[in-house]
Scaffold this motif. Structure first.
Motif, mmCIF file in Angstrom:
data_model
loop_
_atom_site.group_PDB
_atom_site.id
_atom_site.type_symbol
_atom_site.label_atom_id
_atom_site.label_comp_id
_atom_site.label_asym_id
_atom_site.label_seq_id
_atom_site.Cartn_x
_atom_site.Cartn_y
_atom_site.Cartn_z
ATOM 1 N N GLY A 102 0.792 -1.239 0.000
ATOM 2 C CA GLY A 102 0.000 0.000 0.000
ATOM 3 C C GLY A 102 0.818 1.279 0.000
ATOM 4 N N CYS A 103 0.192 2.346 0.508
ATOM 5 C CA CYS A 103 0.744 3.700 0.345
ATOM 6 C C CYS A 103 2.103 3.887 1.010
ATOM 7 N N MET A 104 2.265 3.307 2.200
ATOM 8 C CA MET A 104 3.539 3.480 2.891
ATOM 9 C C MET A 104 4.647 2.717 2.154
ATOM 10 N N ALA A 105 4.299 1.594 1.562
ATOM 11 C CA ALA A 105 5.256 0.816 0.772
ATOM 12 C C ALA A 105 5.713 1.655 -0.420
ATOM 13 N N GLN A 106 4.754 2.306 -1.087
ATOM 14 C CA GLN A 106 5.102 3.137 -2.241
ATOM 15 C C GLN A 106 5.938 4.334 -1.801
ATOM 16 N N ARG A 107 5.595 4.921 -0.645
ATOM 17 C CA ARG A 107 6.299 6.127 -0.205
ATOM 18 C C ARG A 107 7.747 5.823 0.196
ATOM 19 N N LEU A 108 7.941 4.720 0.924
ATOM 20 C CA LEU A 108 9.282 4.465 1.475
ATOM 21 C C LEU A 108 10.091 3.460 0.666
ATOM 22 N N GLY A 109 9.443 2.646 -0.130
ATOM 23 C CA GLY A 109 10.140 1.702 -1.008
ATOM 24 C C GLY A 109 11.159 0.845 -0.272
ATOM 25 N N ALA A 110 12.359 0.749 -0.883
ATOM 26 C CA ALA A 110 13.394 -0.152 -0.368
ATOM 27 C C ALA A 110 13.815 0.182 1.063
ATOM 28 N N GLU A 111 13.610 1.454 1.469
ATOM 29 C CA GLU A 111 13.971 1.868 2.834
ATOM 30 C C GLU A 111 13.304 0.972 3.885
ATOM 31 N N LEU A 112 12.115 0.483 3.545
ATOM 32 C CA LEU A 112 11.381 -0.349 4.512
ATOM 33 C C LEU A 112 12.070 -1.694 4.754
ATOM 34 N N LEU A 113 12.858 -2.132 3.752
ATOM 35 C CA LEU A 113 13.543 -3.423 3.927
ATOM 36 C C LEU A 113 14.608 -3.360 5.010
ATOM 37 N N GLU A 114 14.995 -2.118 5.365
ATOM 38 C CA GLU A 114 15.982 -1.987 6.447
ATOM 39 C C GLU A 114 15.387 -2.416 7.782
ATOM 40 N N HIS A 115 14.065 -2.431 7.855
ATOM 41 C CA HIS A 115 13.420 -2.905 9.080
ATOM 42 C C HIS A 115 13.606 -4.420 9.156
ATOM 43 N N ASP A 116 14.073 -4.902 10.312
ATOM 44 C CA ASP A 116 14.376 -6.336 10.443
ATOM 45 C C ASP A 116 13.213 -7.245 10.074
ATOM 46 N N ALA A 117 11.987 -6.760 10.319
ATOM 47 C CA ALA A 117 10.832 -7.653 10.120
ATOM 48 C C ALA A 117 10.420 -7.784 8.659
ATOM 49 N N VAL A 118 10.804 -6.815 7.826
ATOM 50 C CA VAL A 118 10.157 -6.727 6.498
ATOM 51 C C VAL A 118 10.868 -7.544 5.409
ATOM 52 N N ASP A 119 10.083 -8.362 4.691
ATOM 53 C CA ASP A 119 10.620 -9.148 3.572
ATOM 54 C C ASP A 119 10.130 -8.640 2.217
ATOM 55 N N ILE A 120 8.878 -8.120 2.199
ATOM 56 C CA ILE A 120 8.282 -7.705 0.917
ATOM 57 C C ILE A 120 7.758 -6.277 1.052
ATOM 58 N N VAL A 121 8.007 -5.473 0.015
ATOM 59 C CA VAL A 121 7.440 -4.121 -0.044
ATOM 60 C C VAL A 121 6.674 -4.053 -1.361
ATOM 61 N N CYS A 122 5.369 -3.771 -1.284
ATOM 62 C CA CYS A 122 4.533 -3.853 -2.497
ATOM 63 C C CYS A 122 3.598 -2.654 -2.566
ATOM 64 N N GLY A 123 3.799 -1.795 -3.575
ATOM 65 C CA GLY A 123 2.990 -0.579 -3.712
ATOM 66 C C GLY A 123 1.558 -0.879 -4.165
ATOM 67 N N PRO A 124 0.680 0.123 -4.098
ATOM 68 C CA PRO A 124 -0.726 -0.110 -4.464
ATOM 69 C C PRO A 124 -0.912 -0.550 -5.921
ATOM 70 N N ALA A 125 -0.002 -0.121 -6.807
ATOM 71 C CA ALA A 125 -0.158 -0.519 -8.214
ATOM 72 C C ALA A 125 0.461 -1.881 -8.490
ATOM 73 N N GLN A 126 1.057 -2.490 -7.474
ATOM 74 C CA GLN A 126 1.714 -3.792 -7.677
ATOM 75 C C GLN A 126 0.950 -4.919 -7.002
ATOM 76 N N ILE A 127 -0.246 -4.646 -6.481
ATOM 77 C CA ILE A 127 -0.935 -5.707 -5.734
ATOM 78 C C ILE A 127 -1.255 -6.911 -6.619
ATOM 79 N N LEU A 128 -1.248 -6.720 -7.931
ATOM 80 C CA LEU A 128 -1.471 -7.866 -8.825
ATOM 81 C C LEU A 128 -0.340 -8.887 -8.723
ATOM 82 N N GLN A 129 0.798 -8.464 -8.174
ATOM 83 C CA GLN A 129 1.935 -9.393 -8.041
ATOM 84 C C GLN A 129 1.993 -10.060 -6.672
#
Ligand code: 5AD
Ligand code: SF4
Length: 481
Positions: A102-129
């Motif tokens: 969703g929106c936070m994934a789109q806003r922060l992108g790869a930066e979110l992967l720096e969080h230990d818990a996060v494996d996937i970041v998927c923006g609102p236009a990528q939910i088909l994947q």
């Protein structure tokens, strides 16, 4: 790793079968607006098609997805604290996959992967994947980012996303007999405080036939109330040959769908374009609910200019007057932001006066929250102290409560038709009124909340309720036969 992979992914109806994941379970948590809830429903549907099961219990899940909101900082903080909780769970369950959607994934992108818990970041236009991303993460233990780069420059029509949305069921049983259908994606209004145009991309209206097909499918599955969604939905415009479809055309087409009894739409931007057509269609078509959610945000012309809202307070009140003249009995709801940079006490009092004049059914009041990358954040200092924002928020809600109370009193003794949502979460009625039946909640076509006692089997059905008592935001009554 980063980048938009939707270009090389051709979606077709059998796509999900390629990733059939029997036995794996997903837990989905959703934050934010109705647009986000709809995305969650699509994600759920796609994962179900791909063979995933679902669990309410995070600790049992193989994958946890959080659908996020970026509209205010508080919404993002809630997500971050949830991720902190998931990090602890992952210490004991390292194979668990966590995805931020969703929106936070789109806003922060790869930066979110720096969080230990996060494996996937998927923006609102990528939910088909999403099924592919979760499957790969579970199998390969690799982290992945799927977001749209340079979102404002991306081609607005996204054929793969449109096909996905049209093909996916809307898996949202939260309220029986009700569903949301997207009419538009994105936003081009660029209100200076708002992150939406940067995370949901340019405005694009969906083809009317795709919208109506979805509504037909929903009606076949028992849906009676459909709510059309768009950030500024009254801008809906779709060119097909010589014909330009506007929202009023969608109302006409949706009204012809058997089984659909009520049609709502949110949210409207205060503007002249299509306004008369929309109100005329609302007045003429019995299925279109007499309800308009049209945020003013402020009543100070200086603040409205700084917000890049393209109207004055007077023009806004003129639009409300026109709505009431063309659609008698229309219920109007609004949104306001208090504590926008440089909002003086006088500016705020102007807003108070507008709320008194506008006679909303209800309104939502938000404290200004600077969002990184927006024009307001870049150019204007967030100079209203939090205590002042809080005080203005409480004061405005109190003014609205008085107005709502006056409007709700007009319902005393009247019988209203409601679509029953289900059991009421809060105990409103005392047991003497209870007649041993559970307490139900429903809404009128104009979106008034009605609480009454009745059999749970009424959920998803229409009922008539005689109003015997009211509070500012809720009507209470007795089931009438
Ligand atoms: N700060 C506070 N409220 C906001 N909204 C949008 N952006 C912000 C922000 N940065 C409010 C507006 C909008 C609603 C969905 O959220 O009032 O209508
Ligand atoms: Fe944001 Fe304004 Fe678009 Fe609404 S109309 S989503 S407030 S930019």
């Amino acid at each position: 790793m980063a980048g938009d992979r939707s270009g090389r992914l051709i979606f077709h109806a059998k796509f999900c079968m390629l990733f059939f994941m029997s036995g794996q379970t997903v837990h989905i948590k959703s934050f934010g607006c109705q647009m986000n809830k709809l995305d969650t429903a699509l994600v759920t549907s796609a994962l179900r098609e791909a063979g995933f099961g679902f669990t309410e219990n995070v600790k049992e899940a193989d994958a946890v997805l959080i659908n996020t909101c970026s509209v205010r900082e508080h919404a993002e903080q809630r997500v971050l604290s949830h991720l902190g909780h998931l990090k602890h769970i992952k210490e004991k369950k390292p194979d668990m996959v966590v995805g931020v959607v969703g929106c936070m994934a789109q806003r922060l992108g790869a930066e979110l992967l720096e969080h230990d818990a996060v494996d996937i970041v998927c923006g609102p236009a990528q939910i088909l994947q999403i099924a592919e991303l979760v499957t790969e993460a579970l199998q390969d233990k690799k982290k992945a980012v799927a977001v749209t780069e340079k979102i404002r420059k991306a081609k607005p029509e996204n054929q793969a996303l449109e096909e996905f949305e049209s093909a996916c069921g809307i898996d949202d049983k939260a309220i029986p007999a009700q569903a949301f259908v997207r009419a538009m994606r994105g936003c081009n209004k660029f209100c200076t405080y708002c992150i939406v145009p940067y995370v949901r991309g340019p405005e694009v209206s969906r083809p009317p036939e795709a919208i109506i097909e979805q509504i037909k499918k929903l009606a076949d599955n028992g849906v009676k109330l459909v709510t059309l969604l768009g950030q500024a939905i009254n801008s809906y415009k779709y060119q097909a040959g010589d014909k330009t479809y506007c929202l009023a055309d969608l109302f006409r087409l949706a009204s012809e769908v058997n089984g659909i009894e009520w049609i709502r739409f949110v949210t409207s931007y205060p503007q002249d374009e299509f306004y008369d057509e929309i109100l005329k269609a609302m007045a003429e078509l019995p299925k279109v609910c007499n309800y308009l959610h049209m945020p003013a945000q402020s009543s100070s012309d200086k603040i409205l200019r700084a917000m890049n809202r393209n109207y004055t307070a007077e023009q806004y009140l003129g639009l409300l007057a026109k709505a009431r003249a063309m659609v008698p009995g229309i219920a109007i709801a609004g949104d306001f932001i208090v504590g926008f940079p440089q909002e003086t006490e006088q500016d705020f009092q102007d807003t108070v006066e507008l709320v008194k004049k506008a006679r909303y059914k209800n309104c939502f009041v938000f404290k200004y929250s600077p969002r990184p990358g927006t024009t307001a954040d870049k150019r204007l200092e967030d100079n209203i102290p939090l205590e002042v924002k809080r005080r203005r928020n409480i004061e405005l809600l109190a003014v609205q409560e008085k107005v709502s109370g006056e409007s709700s009193r007009e319902f005393l003794g009247r019988t209203v038709r409601v679509l029953v949502e289900g059991l009421s979460k809060k105990p409103h009625l005392d047991s003497a009124e209870g007649q041993n039946l559970p307490q139900l909640v429903g809404r009128t076509a104009e979106d008034w909340i009605v609480v009454f006692n009745g059999p749970e089997s009424l959920a998803g059905k229409f009922a008539k309720v005689k109003i015997t008592r009211v509070s500012p935001l809720t009507l209470f009554g007795e089931l009438s036969v």
